[in-house]
Design a protein around this motif. Structure first.
Motif, PDB file in Angstrom:
ATOM      1  N   VAL A  26       7.079  -1.354  -0.730  1.00 25.70           N
ATOM      2  CA  VAL A  26       6.692   0.061  -0.824  1.00 25.70           C
ATOM      3  C   VAL A  26       5.348   0.284  -0.154  1.00 25.70           C
ATOM      4  CG1 VAL A  26       6.031   1.905  -2.414  1.00 25.70           C
ATOM      5  CG2 VAL A  26       8.049   0.520  -2.893  1.00 25.70           C
ATOM      6  N   VAL A  27       4.409  -0.614  -0.401  1.00 21.76           N
ATOM      7  CA  VAL A  27       3.082  -0.507   0.222  1.00 21.76           C
ATOM      8  C   VAL A  27       3.196  -0.618   1.739  1.00 21.76           C
ATOM      9  CG1 VAL A  27       0.891  -1.738   0.531  1.00 21.76           C
ATOM     10  CG2 VAL A  27       1.728  -1.253  -1.758  1.00 21.76           C
ATOM     11  N   CYS A  28       4.006  -1.552   2.202  1.00 19.37           N
ATOM     12  CA  CYS A  28       4.198  -1.692   3.652  1.00 19.37           C
ATOM     13  C   CYS A  28       4.748  -0.414   4.256  1.00 19.37           C
ATOM     14  CB  CYS A  28       5.145  -2.864   3.939  1.00 19.37           C
ATOM     15  SG  CYS A  28       4.447  -4.494   3.620  1.00 19.37           S
ATOM     16  N   GLY A  29       5.649   0.240   3.529  1.00 19.04           N
ATOM     17  CA  GLY A  29       6.206   1.494   4.025  1.00 19.04           C
ATOM     18  C   GLY A  29       5.205   2.627   4.023  1.00 19.04           C
ATOM     19  N   LEU A  30       4.419   2.736   2.942  1.00 18.86           N
ATOM     20  CA  LEU A  30       3.456   3.831   2.832  1.00 18.86           C
ATOM     21  C   LEU A  30       2.363   3.748   3.898  1.00 18.86           C
ATOM     22  CD1 LEU A  30       3.072   3.969  -1.057  1.00 18.86           C
ATOM     23  CD2 LEU A  30       4.144   5.699   0.397  1.00 18.86           C
ATOM     24  N   TYR A  31       1.836   2.563   4.106  1.00 15.39           N
ATOM     25  CA  TYR A  31       0.773   2.401   5.101  1.00 15.39           C
ATOM     26  C   TYR A  31       1.336   2.256   6.516  1.00 15.39           C
ATOM     27  CZ  TYR A  31      -2.510   1.720   1.254  1.00 15.39           C
ATOM     28  OH  TYR A  31      -3.290   1.899   0.132  1.00 15.39           O
ATOM     29  N   GLY A  32       2.533   1.724   6.584  1.00 15.46           N
ATOM     30  CA  GLY A  32       3.152   1.550   7.893  1.00 15.46           C
ATOM     31  C   GLY A  32       3.482   2.864   8.575  1.00 15.46           C
ATOM     32  N   THR A  33       3.669   3.924   7.791  1.00 18.92           N
ATOM     33  CA  THR A  33       3.960   5.239   8.367  1.00 18.92           C
ATOM     34  C   THR A  33       2.838   5.692   9.293  1.00 18.92           C
ATOM     35  OG1 THR A  33       5.271   5.882   6.423  1.00 18.92           O
ATOM     36  CG2 THR A  33       4.438   7.659   7.821  1.00 18.92           C
ATOM     37  N   ASP A  34       1.600   5.536   8.838  1.00 22.19           N
ATOM     38  CA  ASP A  34       0.451   5.936   9.661  1.00 22.19           C
ATOM     39  C   ASP A  34       0.280   5.018  10.871  1.00 22.19           C
ATOM     40  OD1 ASP A  34      -0.181   8.070   8.032  1.00 22.19           O
ATOM     41  OD2 ASP A  34      -1.523   6.885   6.756  1.00 22.19           O
ATOM     42  N   LEU A  35       0.527   3.729  10.699  1.00 21.52           N
ATOM     43  CA  LEU A  35       0.402   2.800  11.815  1.00 21.52           C
ATOM     44  C   LEU A  35       1.448   3.086  12.891  1.00 21.52           C
ATOM     45  CD1 LEU A  35      -0.278  -0.591   9.966  1.00 21.52           C
ATOM     46  CD2 LEU A  35      -1.903   0.794  11.275  1.00 21.52           C
ATOM     47  N   ASP A  36       2.658   3.390  12.446  1.00 27.13           N
ATOM     48  CA  ASP A  36       3.715   3.694  13.408  1.00 27.13           C
ATOM     49  C   ASP A  36       3.426   4.993  14.154  1.00 27.13           C
ATOM     50  OD1 ASP A  36       6.472   3.144  14.475  1.00 27.13           O
ATOM     51  OD2 ASP A  36       6.872   5.076  13.517  1.00 27.13           O
ATOM     52  N   TYR A  44      -5.912   4.910  18.147  1.00 28.64           N
ATOM     53  CA  TYR A  44      -6.582   3.731  17.600  1.00 28.64           C
ATOM     54  C   TYR A  44      -5.922   3.305  16.293  1.00 28.64           C
ATOM     55  CZ  TYR A  44     -10.150   1.219  14.922  1.00 28.64           C
ATOM     56  OH  TYR A  44     -10.805   0.320  14.139  1.00 28.64           O
ATOM     57  N   THR A  45      -5.693   2.001  16.129  1.00 28.52           N
ATOM     58  CA  THR A  45      -5.113   1.453  14.904  1.00 28.52           C
ATOM     59  C   THR A  45      -6.239   1.032  13.967  1.00 28.52           C
ATOM     60  OG1 THR A  45      -3.160   0.643  16.093  1.00 28.52           O
ATOM     61  CG2 THR A  45      -3.614  -0.329  13.948  1.00 28.52           C
ATOM     62  N   ASP A  46      -6.323   1.693  12.822  1.00 31.64           N
ATOM     63  CA  ASP A  46      -7.393   1.409  11.861  1.00 31.64           C
ATOM     64  C   ASP A  46      -7.149   0.060  11.188  1.00 31.64           C
ATOM     65  OD1 ASP A  46      -9.217   1.416   9.678  1.00 31.64           O
ATOM     66  OD2 ASP A  46      -9.303   3.611   9.802  1.00 31.64           O
ATOM     67  N   GLY A  47      -8.173  -0.779  11.167  1.00 35.70           N
ATOM     68  CA  GLY A  47      -8.062  -2.110  10.576  1.00 35.70           C
ATOM     69  C   GLY A  47      -7.775  -2.094   9.083  1.00 35.70           C
ATOM     70  N   LYS A  48      -8.185  -1.027   8.398  1.00 36.92           N
ATOM     71  CA  LYS A  48      -7.937  -0.955   6.952  1.00 36.92           C
ATOM     72  C   LYS A  48      -6.444  -0.852   6.670  1.00 36.92           C
ATOM     73  CE  LYS A  48     -10.749   2.574   6.337  1.00 36.92           C
ATOM     74  NZ  LYS A  48     -11.467   2.626   7.643  1.00 36.92           N
ATOM     75  N   TRP A  49      -5.733  -0.113   7.510  1.00 37.58           N
ATOM     76  CA  TRP A  49      -4.286   0.017   7.347  1.00 37.58           C
ATOM     77  C   TRP A  49      -3.581  -1.299   7.721  1.00 37.58           C
ATOM     78  CZ3 TRP A  49      -7.126   4.196   6.993  1.00 37.58           C
ATOM     79  CH2 TRP A  49      -6.640   5.320   6.336  1.00 37.58           C
ATOM     80  N   VAL A  50      -4.112  -1.965   8.721  1.00 42.85           N
ATOM     81  CA  VAL A  50      -3.553  -3.275   9.102  1.00 42.85           C
ATOM     82  C   VAL A  50      -3.739  -4.266   7.957  1.00 42.85           C
ATOM     83  CG1 VAL A  50      -3.735  -5.218  10.694  1.00 42.85           C
ATOM     84  CG2 VAL A  50      -3.944  -2.871  11.562  1.00 42.85           C
ATOM     85  N   PHE A  51      -4.896  -4.223   7.318  1.00 41.79           N
ATOM     86  CA  PHE A  51      -5.163  -5.091   6.173  1.00 41.79           C
ATOM     87  C   PHE A  51      -4.158  -4.829   5.057  1.00 41.79           C
ATOM     88  CE2 PHE A  51      -7.503  -5.560   2.060  1.00 41.79           C
ATOM     89  CZ  PHE A  51      -7.549  -6.951   2.047  1.00 41.79           C
ATOM     90  N   ALA A  52      -3.842  -3.569   4.805  1.00 37.80           N
ATOM     91  CA  ALA A  52      -2.863  -3.215   3.777  1.00 37.80           C
ATOM     92  C   ALA A  52      -1.492  -3.792   4.114  1.00 37.80           C
ATOM     93  CB  ALA A  52      -2.778  -1.697   3.631  1.00 37.80           C
ATOM     94  N   GLU A  53      -1.124  -3.750   5.389  1.00 35.18           N
ATOM     95  CA  GLU A  53       0.166  -4.293   5.814  1.00 35.18           C
ATOM     96  C   GLU A  53       0.203  -5.813   5.636  1.00 35.18           C
ATOM     97  OE1 GLU A  53       3.115  -2.576   7.359  1.00 35.18           O
ATOM     98  OE2 GLU A  53       2.058  -1.252   5.961  1.00 35.18           O
ATOM     99  N   VAL A  54      -0.899  -6.470   5.952  1.00 30.84           N
ATOM    100  CA  VAL A  54      -0.956  -7.930   5.812  1.00 30.84           C
ATOM    101  C   VAL A  54      -0.826  -8.334   4.348  1.00 30.84           C
ATOM    102  CG1 VAL A  54      -2.454  -9.941   6.062  1.00 30.84           C
ATOM    103  CG2 VAL A  54      -2.276  -8.289   7.924  1.00 30.84           C
TER     104      VAL A  54
END
Length: 208
Positions: A26-36, A44-54
């Protein structure tokens, strides 16, 4: 802990790991929406969102790995669970500071991130429970293993550890100890039987 207790423990851990896996996705989906969205827009890809995905990906993979039977008996399991827990604490603190007090004002994206923060909190609590439960499970199994292998530390003529077995409630362990005791007793009496046959050394000592 008998067989029934071990089965209940495995079922409880399976349920825990299932929810850890689902909420991590669920977390990957919620944060992945903004990254996609940022990727498609070439932004620019925010590192905080990348951290959430990791963190979400690591948690999901770890939950799958923990579903393998008997893997919870390794000491590294509670240690790694604690690492995952710390990562969720950091993630919750990071985005909680950004969005908990934020007023969505009808903005769907902000509301989604506010919801994501509470999912982060749920993940943090689940991994805290997993860390404590995993450490307790490992400690209990470590104690059972040391009792089971205690006979190897005794000498050939020492008293067998089956003495005091009435305090062991684990039926498979009791049966195993009884079986080992029979083998131990047979091997201990073997030299005496050989000595008594045909005037062997033992008979010579007795009858001069």
């Amino acid at each position: 802990m008998g067989f029934f207790g071990m089965t209940l423990a495995y079922i409880a851990f399976t349920i825990l790991h299932f929810f850890q896996f689902v909420l991590a996705l669920v977390v990957c989906g919620l944060y992945g929406t903004d990254l996609d969205r940022a990727r498609k827009a070439g932004k620019y890809t925010d590192g905080k969102w990348v951290f959430a995905e990791v963190v979400g990906a690591l948690s999901a993979l770890t939950a799958i790995l923990y579903s393998v039977p008997f893997i919870l008996r390794f000491a590294a399991v509670p240690a790694w669970s604690f690492v995952i827990f710390v990562l969720w604490v950091a993630l919750f603190g990071l985005f909680g500071n950004m969005y908990i007090k934020e007023d969505a004002e009808g903005n769907g994206d902000i509301q989604r991130m506010k919801n994501a923060v509470w999912v982060d909190l749920a993940n943090m609590l689940l991994w805290f429970i997993g860390t404590v439960a995993g450490a307790a499970y490992w400690w209990v199994h470590k104690d059972r293993k040391s009792r089971f292998t205690g006979r190897a530390e005794l000498g050939r003529g020492a008293l067998h550890p089956i003495v005091g077995m009435e305090g062991i409630n684990d039926l498979p362990l009791r049966q195993s100890l009884v079986k080992e005791y029979k083998i131990w007793s047979y091997e201990r009496e073997k030299p005496q039987e050989k000595g008594e046959e045909g005037g062997g050394p033992a008979s010579q000592e007795v009858f001069g």
